[in-house]
Design an enzyme around this catalytic site. Structure first.
Site, PDB file in Angstrom:
ATOM      1  CD  GLN A  54      -2.879  -1.033   2.413  1.00  0.00           C
ATOM      2  OE1 GLN A  54      -2.587  -0.388   3.409  1.00  0.00           O
ATOM      3  NE2 GLN A  54      -4.009  -1.717   2.319  1.00  0.00           N
TER       4      GLN A  54
ATOM      5  CB  SER B 156       3.818   5.625   2.761  1.00  0.00           C
ATOM      6  OG  SER B 156       3.950   6.531   3.838  1.00  0.00           O
TER       7      SER B 156
ATOM      8  CB  SER C  60       3.867 -11.025  18.052  1.00  0.00           C
ATOM      9  OG  SER C  60       2.829 -10.867  19.008  1.00  0.00           O
TER      10      SER C  60
ATOM     11  CE1 TYR D 174       0.683 -10.981  14.064  1.00  0.00           C
ATOM     12  CE2 TYR D 174       0.434 -11.097  16.455  1.00  0.00           C
ATOM     13  CZ  TYR D 174       1.039 -10.548  15.338  1.00  0.00           C
ATOM     14  OH  TYR D 174       2.003  -9.578  15.483  1.00  0.00           O
TER      15      TYR D 174
ATOM     16  CE  LYS E 243     -21.914   5.193  23.268  1.00  0.00           C
ATOM     17  NZ  LYS E 243     -22.030   5.149  21.785  1.00  0.00           N
TER      18      LYS E 243
ATOM     19  CE1 TYR F 233       3.125   6.926  23.081  1.00  0.00           C
ATOM     20  CE2 TYR F 233       5.421   7.491  23.483  1.00  0.00           C
ATOM     21  CZ  TYR F 233       4.167   7.838  23.015  1.00  0.00           C
ATOM     22  OH  TYR F 233       3.940   9.085  22.475  1.00  0.00           O
TER      23      TYR F 233
END
Length: 322
Positions: free
Chosen positions: A34, A36, A109, A132, A183, A198
């Site tokens: 895709q 940028s 991960s 994943y 909510k 972060y």
């Protein structure tokens, strides 16, 4: 140093390019399927599933940062996890070899460890619970096997926990958005620890690896400490946004029942839902990981955990500039 960032049009890649482009040290190239929106002039369109497209783009590159991945909870068909995350790894390594590139930084991960594990270190056995995590572990195994016959390469693997920060629209943002909207309903007792990273720190760590870890095969968990539990996260969010948080708590079994209901609804309507049984399970799970190795490597995170949360909340919900 000419560096190719594969999959750099997404959240982490865009932030990483923004950081590294401030230095004249790097000649950056983004390869992504895709375009940028932020860095179109250095972006070349190519897919990790197309090795022949990767090869010419990697000419003259000295190091590759591989970010490209299928990572959402609701990817369909599930074979895409393995096509992109595993075969994409093979294609990248083969294209690198053709061009004589011997340095790769790969973002894996902590999902490879599975859920509700006790603060796993990098040596903890892999036990992924979803596609994943399984595909990320398989990609790591491809790298392990590759290194056995390419011992002169430099491989750095980073296993970050969930990444949050201004501009992100992932699970942490969805949670904070629910809290901010009034909510939010807590599922479970809220005492489960949630390790997080972060964005300002994780991209700094990736650059640190480029500069400082230039040899051998290295694996790092990345987590910003201290770990908040879900109650802590809700409390800090309410305090920073100066809002009152509902105190209603739903038993775990009812939350999972609702998640399964949304699974059925998603199947019937063929629409992706913001709530699912997987997301309820992940929300209530203990996701706490050890980052002693990364924090003993010489790296110093630029931002404290609470500061990172405050920066995200101010930008996303108070519309302040930082």
């Amino acid at each position: 140093m000419k560096i190719a960032i594969i999959g750099g049009s997404g959240f982490v890649g865009t932030q990483l390019i923004q950081r590294m482009s401030k230095s004249a040290t790097y000649d950056l190239l983004n390869i992504d399927k895709q375009q940028s929106e932020t860095f179109p002039t250095i972006t070349h369109i190519a897919n990790v599933l197309d090795k022949d497209a990767l090869v010419p783009l990697l000419a003259g590159v000295e190091a590759v940062i591989l970010l490209a991945a299928e990572h959402r909870d609701d990817v369909s068909p599930t074979s895409l996890y393995y096509d992109v995350n595993v075969q994409g790894m093979r294609n990248t390594l083969e294209a690198m070899e053709i061009q004589g590139i011997k340095r790769i930084i790969f973002t894996s991960s902590v999902a490879i460890y599975g859920l509700n594990k006790v603060n796993p270190t990098e040596d903890f056995p892999a036990d992924p619970f979803n596609h994943y995590g399984k595909s990320k572990w398989e990609a790591e195994q491809v790298l392990q096997n590759w290194y056995k016959t390419h011992g002169d390469w430099n491989v750095n693997i980073v296993r970050p926990t969930v990444i949050f920060g201004e501009g992100n629209r992932g699970n942490v943002f969805n949670l904070l958005n629910q809290i901010a909207s009034g909510k939010f309903m807590m599922i479970g007792n809220g005492e489960n620890k949630k390790s997080m990273s972060y964005i300002g720190n994780i991209i700094a760590f990736l650059e640190f690896l480029v500069v400082e870890k230039t040899s051998a095969y290295n694996v790092y968990n990345y987590v910003d400490k201290p770990d908040f539990n879900t109650n802590d996260l809700v409390h800090h969010t309410g305090e920073i946004l100066a809002i009152k948080i509902p105190t209603l708590k739903i038993p775990y079994f009812l939350g999972m029942l609702g998640g399964y209901g949304f699974d059925v609804l998603a199947f019937i309507t063929r629409k992706k839902m913001t709530i699912s049984s997987v997301r309820v399970k992940k929300f209530c799970a203990v996701t706490q990981y050890d980052s002693t190795k990364a924090m003993s490597s010489g790296f110093v995170p630029p931002y404290a955990m609470e500061e990172g949360l405050k920066r995200m909340l101010k930008v996303e919900f108070l519309k302040e500039k930082i």
